[in-house]
Design an enzyme around this catalytic site. Structure first.
Site, PDB file in Angstrom:
ATOM      1  N   GLU A 131      -3.023   6.562   7.181  1.00  0.00           N
ATOM      2  CA  GLU A 131      -3.808   7.426   6.302  1.00  0.00           C
ATOM      3  C   GLU A 131      -4.728   8.303   7.139  1.00  0.00           C
ATOM      4  OE1 GLU A 131      -6.153   5.283   3.528  1.00  0.00           O
ATOM      5  OE2 GLU A 131      -4.505   4.837   2.166  1.00  0.00           O
ATOM      6  N   HIS A 179     -14.980  -2.914   7.742  1.00  0.00           N
ATOM      7  CA  HIS A 179     -14.249  -2.779   6.476  1.00  0.00           C
ATOM      8  C   HIS A 179     -14.514  -3.930   5.509  1.00  0.00           C
ATOM      9  CE1 HIS A 179     -12.156   0.570   8.307  1.00  0.00           C
ATOM     10  NE2 HIS A 179     -11.835  -0.202   9.316  1.00  0.00           N
ATOM     11  N   ARG A 234      -6.811  -8.642  -8.746  1.00  0.00           N
ATOM     12  CA  ARG A 234      -7.523  -9.913  -8.918  1.00  0.00           C
ATOM     13  C   ARG A 234      -8.972  -9.616  -9.255  1.00  0.00           C
ATOM     14  NH1 ARG A 234     -10.397  -9.466  -4.328  1.00  0.00           N
ATOM     15  NH2 ARG A 234      -9.371  -8.676  -2.454  1.00  0.00           N
ATOM     16  N   LYS A 278       0.818  -1.212   0.000  1.00  0.00           N
ATOM     17  CA  LYS A 278       0.000   0.000   0.000  1.00  0.00           C
ATOM     18  C   LYS A 278       0.852   1.262   0.000  1.00  0.00           C
ATOM     19  CE  LYS A 278      -4.299  -1.826   1.912  1.00  0.00           C
ATOM     20  NZ  LYS A 278      -4.005  -3.213   1.624  1.00  0.00           N
TER      21      LYS A 278
END
Length: 705
Positions: A225, A260, A318, A141
């Site tokens: 973040e 999430h 994917r 990430k």
């Protein structure tokens, strides 16, 4: 060990244009390195194209649906994924031995493993995914953010550097500002992610996040973040080929999330103007081209609600779980595209040829208990009857009679509904949820129905905070009591079931003797017990006493055993419901559905589903709740941390143990202040549902001395 499918019942075509038969270059056989729903989904397209399939399975999946439907299937190890589905060398050995030309990784497991992609290609087995360089670039990430910034794709502010010292990370978090999101660099699917609201909670959350990340991904690096307070989750489906072309297949909205993990997904995203859609699509294609992307992928954006600002979140290299909604609105079979790209063909359509029509919504149906904080559930699927009809698609890897085990994700199916507009798609979804029958374990169906029916969701444009903002509206209470009428129907079904029939249809008028009494011990949801008395009358009717205050007299009815439907007349009201009788340990459970099309009930029952537990038909007793102060395991799983020892002082709410189940961590807390009196397991131990794990005794108790 080889299993060959003796027969395969083909399901209805998924897509609006899926009735063709074609060849796919030189690819005549593929191996699918996965299990369950996604493997069965891939096989559907392979059958349509005449491509043979090879499945792999663990010992726990020896009789699984994907094993039975494959042309060939091979066992690759024990039940735990790390000993079977994640053993890349075993999977690749099967691919080479069977002559599979390509390997489809599905999602999860090895799907985003760059080393495995390289190993496949080196062995002459085409990996049906992006090149390893793209997986590596997007799998980190922190690295992906740097690439996106360089490519001109907007990114959220944060820290994604190499300094991973806890105190240094806290300093960076303080600079970014709270709330801040800690995310595993290699994470996904909601795992390895923690939201921190206060500086004093950062280090504890960081430790938990790192532990979960190393267990799930083999890497404990994290990034930080800024947490957007009212974001929407909007993602774009992208596709690239080996000829340098890349396109997007428009966007999906996946904002309804729990921990999430997505609950509802839809395409197209509601409330976006055309210019914004085009900007997001263009940014997604930029992201794909920046890493030389090949195959199916998803670029996820966070969009501040009420604005046109969006930021790159991550790229999933994917096929996504929610890909069916894109297929239904574009008419494109994404798995077919994957096969064609793997065969070296160019993209089948140009960007201007990819248009959307109608609206599709997907709901993930899980074996879990919404009333108990969504604890994953396991068990035997005594009865499974999914909805059917035009515009209704059910992707599943299980059948009636299968087990949902502790070893894998507890998803039963994906329910996808398509209609000409969003309002009609929602109505079709709600009607389909009412038709969905599952017996053997709790499911999230009532919860999903409440979410989809909520006024805010119907309006469109909800944020990822939907389930927090409207928690009271969509909460499923624990221990809701069935109505007296439902209890009466359940007792009637059990009484009629006791009469043998050769044709599967039993009429209550048939009796060998005159008036006879049957006593049933009813167990309510809070485990209190009461007696239900059933008398059979000479005229074939019944008198049913469900409580001292309520007796239904002259009840007449019939139970269609084959179609599992009960009809009755109670208090001059005609009633009809689905009725499934099953065993739960030593108890008999009658499951009723009363709001399906063609069913009718009375005003007493607001719920469309009720499970009524009857004791006494099968001799035995229920398991008790354990000693005072005892904490029992809420599900089967593995202990990953024990934070206290016998004799330690604890406060109410302290995390004494951490249990890992269904690929998630579940903290087990002290129920009150006191002393740890006993501990029933150690780190790494596998434990059972209901097993006593520890006891907290009041200070000064003789037992604690």
């Amino acid at each position: 060990m080889l299993r060959t499918a003796a027969s395969r019942a083909l399901r209805s075509p998924y897509l609006l244009n899926a009735n063709r038969t074609m060849a796919v270059g030189s690819i005549d056989k593929i191996i699918i390195a996965n299990r369950g729903e996604i493997t069965c989904r891939i096989m559907d397209t392979c059958r349509k194209l005449g491509v043979k399939t090879v499945a792999v399975y663990s010992e726990a999946d020896a009789n699984a649906r994907h094993v039975q439907e494959a042309d060939e299937a091979y066992c690759v190890g024990p039940a735990e994924a790390k000993e079977s589905y994640l053993r890349s060398e075993k999977v690749l050995a099967v691919a080479q031995a069977t002559g599979a030309k390509a390997l489809h990784p599905g999602y999860g497991f090895l799907s985003e493993n760059a080393a495995f992609a390289d190993a496949c290609n080196a062995a002459g087995v085409t990996f049906m995914g992006p090149p390893s360089s793209a997986i590596e670039a997007m799998g980190s990430k922190s690295n992906s953010k740097e690439i996106m910034i360089a490519a001109g794709v907007p990114c959220t502010p944060g820290y994604h550097g190499s300094d991973q010292e806890p105190e240094k990370l806290k300093e960076h978090a303080d600079d970014v500002g709270y709330p801040v999101l800690i995310k595993a660099v290699m994470g996904g699917g909601g795992k390895g992610m923690r939201l921190v609201h206060k500086p004093e909670d950062f280090l504890e959350s960081l430790e938990s996040c790192k532990r979960e990340s190393i267990n799930s991904f083999g890497d404990d690096k994290v990034l930080l973040e800024r947490y957007l307070t009212a974001p929407r989750h909007v993602e774009v489906q992208i596709f690239g080929d080996t000829h340098g072309n890349a396109v997007h297949l428009h966007e999906r909205d996946c904002s309804v999330q729990r921990r999430h993990q997505k609950v509802l997904e839809e395409a197209p995203a509601p409330g976006l103007d055309q210019k914004l859609r085009e900007r997001m699509g263009e940014a997604a294609v930029l992201a794909a081209k920046a890493v030389g992307y090949v195959g199916a992928g998803t670029v996820e954006f966070l969009m501040e609600a009420g604005t046109d600002d969006f930021f790159f979140c991550e790229m999933n290299t994917r096929l996504q779980v929610e890909h069916p909604v894109t297929e239904l609105v574009t008419g494109v079979d994404l798995v077919e595209w994957q096969l064609r790209i793997a065969a070296g063909e160019p993209l089948p359509l140009k960007q201007e040829e990819i248009v959307t029509k109608g609206h599709a919504i997907e709901a993930r149906i899980y074996a879990e208990n919404p009333a108990r904080d969504f604890l994953p559930a396991t068990g035997h699927l005594f009865h499974l009857s999914p909805p059917t009809g035009e515009g209704v698609r059910v992707d599943t890897g299980v059948r009636q009679g299968d087990d949902v085990s502790i070893f894998y994700d507890p998803m039963i199916s994906k329910l996808i509904c398509y209609a000409e507009n969003r309002d009609l798609a929602i109505e079709k979804l709600l009607a389909s949820l009412k038709e969905y029958e599952v017996v053997g374990m709790p499911t999230n169906i009532p919860f999903v129905e409440k979410c989809a029916a909520h006024e805010a969701f119907r309006k469109g444009g909800v944020t990822t905070g939907f389930l927090e903002i409207y928690a009271d509206d969509v909460q499923i209470p624990e221990g809701v009591e069935a109505s007296d009428t439902a209890k009466g129907l359940a007792a009637l079904a059990l009484a009629i079931e006791g009469i043998k029939s050769t044709n599967g249809f039993v009429e209550s008028s048939f009796r060998l003797h005159g008036r006879a009494q049957r006593i049933l011990q009813f167990k309510s949801n809070d485990d209190t017990k009461s007696q239900i008395n059933v008398w059979s009358n000479k005229d074939g009717s019944y008198d049913i006493e469900v409580s001292p205050d309520t007796t239904f007299t002259n009840v007449k009815g019939s139970y269609d055993v084959a179609n599992r439907t009960i009809t009755a007349v109670i208090n001059n009201k005609a009633l009809k419901a689905s009725a499934v009788i099953s065993n739960d340990g030593n108890d008999r459970v009658v499951s009723l559905w009363s709001q399906k099309p063609g069913h009718f009930f009375d005003d007493e029952s607001e719920e469309y589903y009720a499970a009524i537990t009857i004791e006494g038909d099968v001799v035995g007793a229920s398991v008790g709740s354990g000693a005072a102060g005892a904490v029992l395991s809420p599900m089967p799983g593995k202990i990953v941390a024990v934070n206290y020892s016998v004799g330690d002082l604890v406060k109410a709410g302290d995390v004494v143990m951490i249990l890992e189940a269904m690929k998630m961590e579940h903290p087990l807390i002290a129920p009150g202040d006191g002393v740890i009196g006993s501990i029933g397991g150690g780190e790494g131990d596998l434990i059972q549902d209901g097993q006593q794990l520890f006891v907290v005794e009041a200070e000064g108790d003789e037992a604690a001395a």
